[in-house]
Design a protein around this motif. Sequence first.
Motif, PDB file in Angstrom:
ATOM      1  N   SER A  61       3.866   2.037  -5.616  1.00 33.79           N
ATOM      2  CA  SER A  61       4.646   1.429  -6.848  1.00 33.79           C
ATOM      3  C   SER A  61       6.050   0.524  -6.383  1.00 33.79           C
ATOM      4  O   SER A  61       6.054  -0.489  -6.850  1.00 33.79           O
ATOM      5  CB  SER A  61       4.902   2.568  -7.746  1.00 33.79           C
ATOM      6  OG  SER A  61       5.506   2.023  -8.998  1.00 33.79           O
ATOM      7  N   GLU A  62       6.633   1.140  -5.595  1.00 33.82           N
ATOM      8  CA  GLU A  62       8.176   0.767  -5.203  1.00 33.82           C
ATOM      9  C   GLU A  62       7.851  -0.575  -4.352  1.00 33.82           C
ATOM     10  O   GLU A  62       8.715  -1.528  -4.375  1.00 33.82           O
ATOM     11  CB  GLU A  62       8.718   1.572  -4.431  1.00 33.82           C
ATOM     12  CG  GLU A  62       9.402   2.863  -5.381  1.00 33.82           C
ATOM     13  CD  GLU A  62       9.963   3.820  -4.463  1.00 33.82           C
ATOM     14  OE1 GLU A  62      10.187   3.716  -3.465  1.00 33.82           O
ATOM     15  OE2 GLU A  62      10.207   5.023  -5.150  1.00 33.82           O
ATOM     16  N   HIS A  63       6.831  -0.852  -3.599  1.00 33.47           N
ATOM     17  CA  HIS A  63       6.655  -1.817  -2.520  1.00 33.47           C
ATOM     18  C   HIS A  63       5.593  -2.776  -3.074  1.00 33.47           C
ATOM     19  O   HIS A  63       5.209  -3.480  -2.422  1.00 33.47           O
ATOM     20  CB  HIS A  63       6.295  -1.273  -1.360  1.00 33.47           C
ATOM     21  CG  HIS A  63       7.548  -0.574  -0.611  1.00 33.47           C
ATOM     22  ND1 HIS A  63       7.805   0.998  -0.727  1.00 33.47           N
ATOM     23  CD2 HIS A  63       8.559  -0.900   0.257  1.00 33.47           C
ATOM     24  CE1 HIS A  63       8.870   1.301  -0.223  1.00 33.47           C
ATOM     25  NE2 HIS A  63       9.431   0.046   0.528  1.00 33.47           N
ATOM     26  N   HIS A  64       5.178  -2.558  -4.226  1.00 29.52           N
ATOM     27  CA  HIS A  64       4.064  -3.322  -4.780  1.00 29.52           C
ATOM     28  C   HIS A  64       2.833  -3.677  -4.041  1.00 29.52           C
ATOM     29  O   HIS A  64       2.227  -4.721  -3.790  1.00 29.52           O
ATOM     30  CB  HIS A  64       4.650  -4.826  -4.971  1.00 29.52           C
ATOM     31  CG  HIS A  64       5.722  -4.841  -5.894  1.00 29.52           C
ATOM     32  ND1 HIS A  64       6.189  -4.554  -7.265  1.00 29.52           N
ATOM     33  CD2 HIS A  64       7.115  -4.936  -5.445  1.00 29.52           C
ATOM     34  CE1 HIS A  64       7.140  -4.523  -7.521  1.00 29.52           C
ATOM     35  NE2 HIS A  64       7.988  -4.884  -6.583  1.00 29.52           N
ATOM     36  N   VAL A  65       2.274  -2.366  -3.371  1.00 26.01           N
ATOM     37  CA  VAL A  65       1.035  -2.409  -2.564  1.00 26.01           C
ATOM     38  C   VAL A  65      -0.041  -1.978  -3.572  1.00 26.01           C
ATOM     39  O   VAL A  65       0.231  -1.001  -4.507  1.00 26.01           O
ATOM     40  CB  VAL A  65       1.266  -1.331  -1.296  1.00 26.01           C
ATOM     41  CG1 VAL A  65       0.037  -1.204  -0.713  1.00 26.01           C
ATOM     42  CG2 VAL A  65       2.420  -1.642  -0.594  1.00 26.01           C
ATOM     43  N   PRO A  66      -1.058  -2.986  -3.844  1.00 31.15           N
ATOM     44  CA  PRO A  66      -2.008  -2.457  -4.517  1.00 31.15           C
ATOM     45  C   PRO A  66      -2.991  -1.270  -4.251  1.00 31.15           C
ATOM     46  O   PRO A  66      -3.558  -1.387  -3.025  1.00 31.15           O
ATOM     47  CB  PRO A  66      -3.007  -3.779  -4.787  1.00 31.15           C
ATOM     48  CG  PRO A  66      -2.537  -4.458  -3.249  1.00 31.15           C
ATOM     49  CD  PRO A  66      -1.092  -4.181  -3.041  1.00 31.15           C
TER      50      PRO A  66
END
Length: 214
Positions: free
Chosen positions: A30-35
Amino acid sequence: MLNNEKLQAYIDGLFADRNDLFSEMENYASEHHVPIMELVGIETMLQLLRIHRSKRILEVGTAIGYSALRMAAALPEAEIVTIERDIERIQIAKEFIERSGKAEQISLIEGDALEVEEDVRKHGPFDAIFIDAAKGQYKKFFELYAKYLTAEGMVVTDNVLFKGLVAEEEIESKRTRNLVKKIAEFNQWLMSHSEYDSVILPVGDGIAISKKKR
């Protein structure tokens, strides 16, 4: 009519709490925008794999290793082979896998999924294939690796509804519009495939389940 978000939150709340490592991975994503797969989507897939009793699974798209580790935990006797090309994500995935104690269960193949077929072939055949990588390449991934399925094998493909955009007629962003077109074309191709029975489930971001015809 029930509010979809409220209903989704209710369903998510029914799932058992994940362990500390999985919660950490979810927060990292969520914090690093990893799907990573949405909760209801991955729980649905895990249940399908349990029912199917998959022993050897190929994953196209490791990211940070979340789904590979969830599969390893749900199916402790299964071997998971997973492919990732992003160097930074490979390193993060390796760290999480090492910390999980599941390293013996998971083989991480580094490279572009369209270029590492020979490495993958050595681990086959597979009871299940999970496709969750570059959406514009779904058809190529399917065609490349489905031939390594067992006779009773199945393919699970994530993100086939792409936030519901596949049902929209007008999309402003040209890049998004082109991607949605490719996903829609893949869905049409998959659902009319002569060798597979497929169904699309409207859970998570949409998952397609394809089973070899007898």
